[in-house]
Design a protein around this motif. Structure first.
Motif, PDB file in Angstrom:
ATOM      1  N   VAL A   1      -1.346  -5.051  -5.290  1.00 52.86           N
ATOM      2  CA  VAL A   1      -0.931  -4.421  -4.045  1.00 52.86           C
ATOM      3  C   VAL A   1      -1.541  -3.026  -3.996  1.00 52.86           C
ATOM      4  N   LEU A   2      -2.268  -2.744  -2.912  1.00 52.00           N
ATOM      5  CA  LEU A   2      -2.938  -1.472  -2.715  1.00 52.00           C
ATOM      6  C   LEU A   2      -2.170  -0.674  -1.667  1.00 52.00           C
ATOM      7  N   SER A   3      -1.681   0.507  -2.048  1.00 54.38           N
ATOM      8  CA  SER A   3      -0.964   1.383  -1.126  1.00 54.38           C
ATOM      9  C   SER A   3      -1.900   2.477  -0.637  1.00 54.38           C
ATOM     10  N   THR A   4      -1.819   2.779   0.647  1.00 56.74           N
ATOM     11  CA  THR A   4      -2.689   3.768   1.265  1.00 56.74           C
ATOM     12  C   THR A   4      -1.843   4.820   1.964  1.00 56.74           C
ATOM     13  N   ASP A   5      -2.197   6.101   1.781  1.00 53.39           N
ATOM     14  CA  ASP A   5      -1.435   7.145   2.447  1.00 53.39           C
ATOM     15  C   ASP A   5      -1.619   7.045   3.965  1.00 53.39           C
ATOM     16  N   GLY A   6      -0.568   7.334   4.691  1.00 52.88           N
ATOM     17  CA  GLY A   6      -0.629   7.306   6.146  1.00 52.88           C
ATOM     18  C   GLY A   6      -0.434   5.931   6.757  1.00 52.88           C
ATOM     19  N   ARG A   7      -0.245   4.896   5.930  1.00 47.82           N
ATOM     20  CA  ARG A   7      -0.032   3.550   6.455  1.00 47.82           C
ATOM     21  C   ARG A   7       1.276   2.998   5.925  1.00 47.82           C
ATOM     22  N   SER A   8       2.021   2.388   6.814  1.00 40.50           N
ATOM     23  CA  SER A   8       3.344   1.905   6.438  1.00 40.50           C
ATOM     24  C   SER A   8       3.282   0.605   5.653  1.00 40.50           C
ATOM     25  N   GLU A   9       2.200  -0.171   5.814  1.00 47.15           N
ATOM     26  CA  GLU A   9       2.108  -1.466   5.155  1.00 47.15           C
ATOM     27  C   GLU A   9       1.098  -1.426   4.016  1.00 47.15           C
ATOM     28  N   ASP A  10       1.486  -2.029   2.889  1.00 43.50           N
ATOM     29  CA  ASP A  10       0.579  -2.148   1.756  1.00 43.50           C
ATOM     30  C   ASP A  10      -0.341  -3.344   1.955  1.00 43.50           C
ATOM     31  N   ARG A  11      -1.422  -3.373   1.198  1.00 40.88           N
ATOM     32  CA  ARG A  11      -2.414  -4.449   1.304  1.00 40.88           C
ATOM     33  C   ARG A  11      -2.487  -5.198  -0.014  1.00 40.88           C
ATOM     34  N   THR A  12      -2.514  -6.529   0.071  1.00 42.46           N
ATOM     35  CA  THR A  12      -2.687  -7.337  -1.129  1.00 42.46           C
ATOM     36  C   THR A  12      -4.177  -7.584  -1.356  1.00 42.46           C
ATOM     37  N   THR A  13      -4.582  -7.586  -2.608  1.00 43.30           N
ATOM     38  CA  THR A  13      -5.996  -7.746  -2.945  1.00 43.30           C
ATOM     39  C   THR A  13      -6.157  -8.747  -4.081  1.00 43.30           C
ATOM     40  N   LEU A  14      -7.316  -9.373  -4.128  1.00 40.48           N
ATOM     41  CA  LEU A  14      -7.694 -10.277  -5.212  1.00 40.48           C
ATOM     42  C   LEU A  14      -9.018  -9.801  -5.772  1.00 40.48           C
ATOM     43  N   MET A  15      -9.089  -9.654  -7.097  1.00 45.44           N
ATOM     44  CA  MET A  15     -10.306  -9.158  -7.738  1.00 45.44           C
ATOM     45  C   MET A  15     -10.710 -10.104  -8.859  1.00 45.44           C
ATOM     46  N   TYR A  16     -12.009 -10.415  -8.922  1.00 46.04           N
ATOM     47  CA  TYR A  16     -12.560 -11.207 -10.020  1.00 46.04           C
ATOM     48  C   TYR A  16     -13.069 -10.251 -11.096  1.00 46.04           C
ATOM     49  N   GLN A  17     -12.697 -10.525 -12.353  1.00 45.37           N
ATOM     50  CA  GLN A  17     -12.972  -9.580 -13.429  1.00 45.37           C
ATOM     51  C   GLN A  17     -13.728 -10.215 -14.583  1.00 45.37           C
ATOM     52  N   GLY A  18     -14.522  -9.376 -15.246  1.00 45.44           N
ATOM     53  CA  GLY A  18     -15.164  -9.742 -16.491  1.00 45.44           C
ATOM     54  C   GLY A  18     -14.851  -8.692 -17.541  1.00 45.44           C
TER      55      GLY A  18
ATOM     56  N   VAL B   1     -14.835  -7.218  -9.108  1.00 48.59           N
ATOM     57  CA  VAL B   1     -15.364  -7.286  -7.742  1.00 48.59           C
ATOM     58  C   VAL B   1     -14.295  -7.882  -6.849  1.00 48.59           C
ATOM     59  N   SER B   2     -13.971  -7.180  -5.776  1.00 44.06           N
ATOM     60  CA  SER B   2     -13.030  -7.672  -4.785  1.00 44.06           C
ATOM     61  C   SER B   2     -13.800  -8.027  -3.523  1.00 44.06           C
ATOM     62  N   PRO B   3     -13.737  -9.275  -3.046  1.00 42.53           N
ATOM     63  CA  PRO B   3     -14.489  -9.656  -1.847  1.00 42.53           C
ATOM     64  C   PRO B   3     -13.932  -8.971  -0.604  1.00 42.53           C
ATOM     65  N   ASP B   4     -14.677  -9.086   0.501  1.00 42.07           N
ATOM     66  CA  ASP B   4     -14.262  -8.468   1.761  1.00 42.07           C
ATOM     67  C   ASP B   4     -12.864  -8.935   2.155  1.00 42.07           C
ATOM     68  N   SER B   5     -12.075  -7.971   2.569  1.00 43.02           N
ATOM     69  CA  SER B   5     -10.721  -8.252   3.025  1.00 43.02           C
ATOM     70  C   SER B   5     -10.515  -7.549   4.362  1.00 43.02           C
ATOM     71  N   GLU B   6     -10.084  -8.290   5.371  1.00 44.16           N
ATOM     72  CA  GLU B   6      -9.928  -7.724   6.709  1.00 44.16           C
ATOM     73  C   GLU B   6      -8.481  -7.825   7.159  1.00 44.16           C
ATOM     74  N   GLU B   7      -7.958  -6.723   7.689  1.00 44.58           N
ATOM     75  CA  GLU B   7      -6.599  -6.687   8.188  1.00 44.58           C
ATOM     76  C   GLU B   7      -6.529  -5.848   9.450  1.00 44.58           C
ATOM     77  N   THR B   8      -5.506  -6.081  10.243  1.00 43.56           N
ATOM     78  CA  THR B   8      -5.242  -5.252  11.415  1.00 43.56           C
ATOM     79  C   THR B   8      -4.225  -4.184  11.043  1.00 43.56           C
ATOM     80  N   VAL B   9      -4.594  -2.937  11.315  1.00 39.46           N
ATOM     81  CA  VAL B   9      -3.751  -1.798  10.947  1.00 39.46           C
ATOM     82  C   VAL B   9      -3.312  -1.093  12.218  1.00 39.46           C
ATOM     83  N   LYS B  10      -2.036  -0.708  12.284  1.00 38.59           N
ATOM     84  CA  LYS B  10      -1.516   0.045  13.414  1.00 38.59           C
ATOM     85  C   LYS B  10      -1.013   1.404  12.947  1.00 38.59           C
ATOM     86  N   ALA B  11      -1.302   2.439  13.750  1.00 41.85           N
ATOM     87  CA  ALA B  11      -0.875   3.798  13.407  1.00 41.85           C
ATOM     88  C   ALA B  11      -0.619   4.579  14.684  1.00 41.85           C
TER      89      ALA B  11
END
Length: 240
Positions: A36-53, A71-81
């Motif tokens: 889970v990635l939290s970003t300042d100024g946004r009320s909703e957190d973002r979930t991410t998937l990363m492939y690791q070596g 490496v985390s592939p492209d992730s697209e979300e709609t953000v409201k502020a």
């Protein structure tokens, strides 16, 4: 005799690092991390998937150095502020805030070095704690899509055509710059970050960890913090 002693001493000095490396144990691994990635100024957190070596080096039975890449592939979300608080009263008599919607697409790549301490609990289970330091590259594509006063929706062209006018209406408040970035933004940022991780290694083959990355970032992409759980399958070249 002096030359012989010097040659022997030099040989021992040069052979020491190779002997030390021979006494270590190396492994490679691959897996995934979900977080889970939290970003300042946004009320909703973002979930991410990363492939690791992973590439690991056991210096001793307990101490490990590990190179981790992800490496985390492209992730697209709609953000409201909120773009403007309810001050433009003749445009929204109810005093609703102007809420802007954005299409936020990003991907991440990371490289980190972990210093790990492993503590055996049994012949098959170790627990570990690790501290990591590395860099995270974030590629982002930030697109303004619409804005809304209550039930009234405004298109990007309507906002851009009246941008200067809206800013005049809220001039002198904290919101006078809030609509300056309604255009598309595309870019990349590279930031230093450190991590804390705890977990377990089962049968010296299954690595499960929970990691925390404290706040990192900059003015271009914002500030982030991250919590994730990872699994990696390990292959060891040599036994301990």
């Amino acid at each position: 005799m002096k030359k012989i002693i010097t040659s022997l001493s030099l040989g021992v000095f040069l052979a020491a690092p190779y002997q030390a490396l021979a006494d270590t144990s190396q492994y490679i691994g691959g897996g995934i991390q979900y977080g889970v990635l939290s970003t300042d100024g946004r009320s909703e957190d973002r979930t991410t998937l990363m492939y690791q070596g992973r590439l690991g080096l056991n210096l001793t039975r307990n101490w490990v150095l590990e190179l981790e890449a992800g490496v985390s592939p492209d992730s697209e979300e709609t953000v409201k502020a909120v773009c403007i608080e309810g001050r433009v009263t003749f445009l929204n008599p109810e005093g609703n805030d102007l809420v802007c919607s954005y299409s936020d697409s990003f991907s991440r790549q990371s490289v980190r070095v972990n210093a790990m301490y492993r503590l055996p609990l049994s012949s098959a289970i170790d627990i570990f704690a690790a501290v990591g330091l590395g860099v995270i590259r974030t590629d982002f594509d930030f697109t303004f899509t619409s804005a809304q006063f209550g039930d009234r929706t405004l298109t990007p062209s309507q906002i851009n055509n009246n941008l200067a006018y809206y800013n005049i209406l809220v001039s002198g408040t904290d919101n006078d710059l809030a609509l300056n970035n309604v255009g598309d933004e595309t870019g990349a940022s590279v930031d230093f970050a450190y991590s804390l991780e705890v977990g377990t290694v089962i049968a010296d083959q299954h690595r499960i960890g929970v990691s925390y990355v404290p706040e990192y970032g900059n003015d271009s992409i914002g500030n982030f913090s991250y919590v994730g759980i990872s699994y990696a399958w390990l292959y060891r070249f040599d036994p301990f």
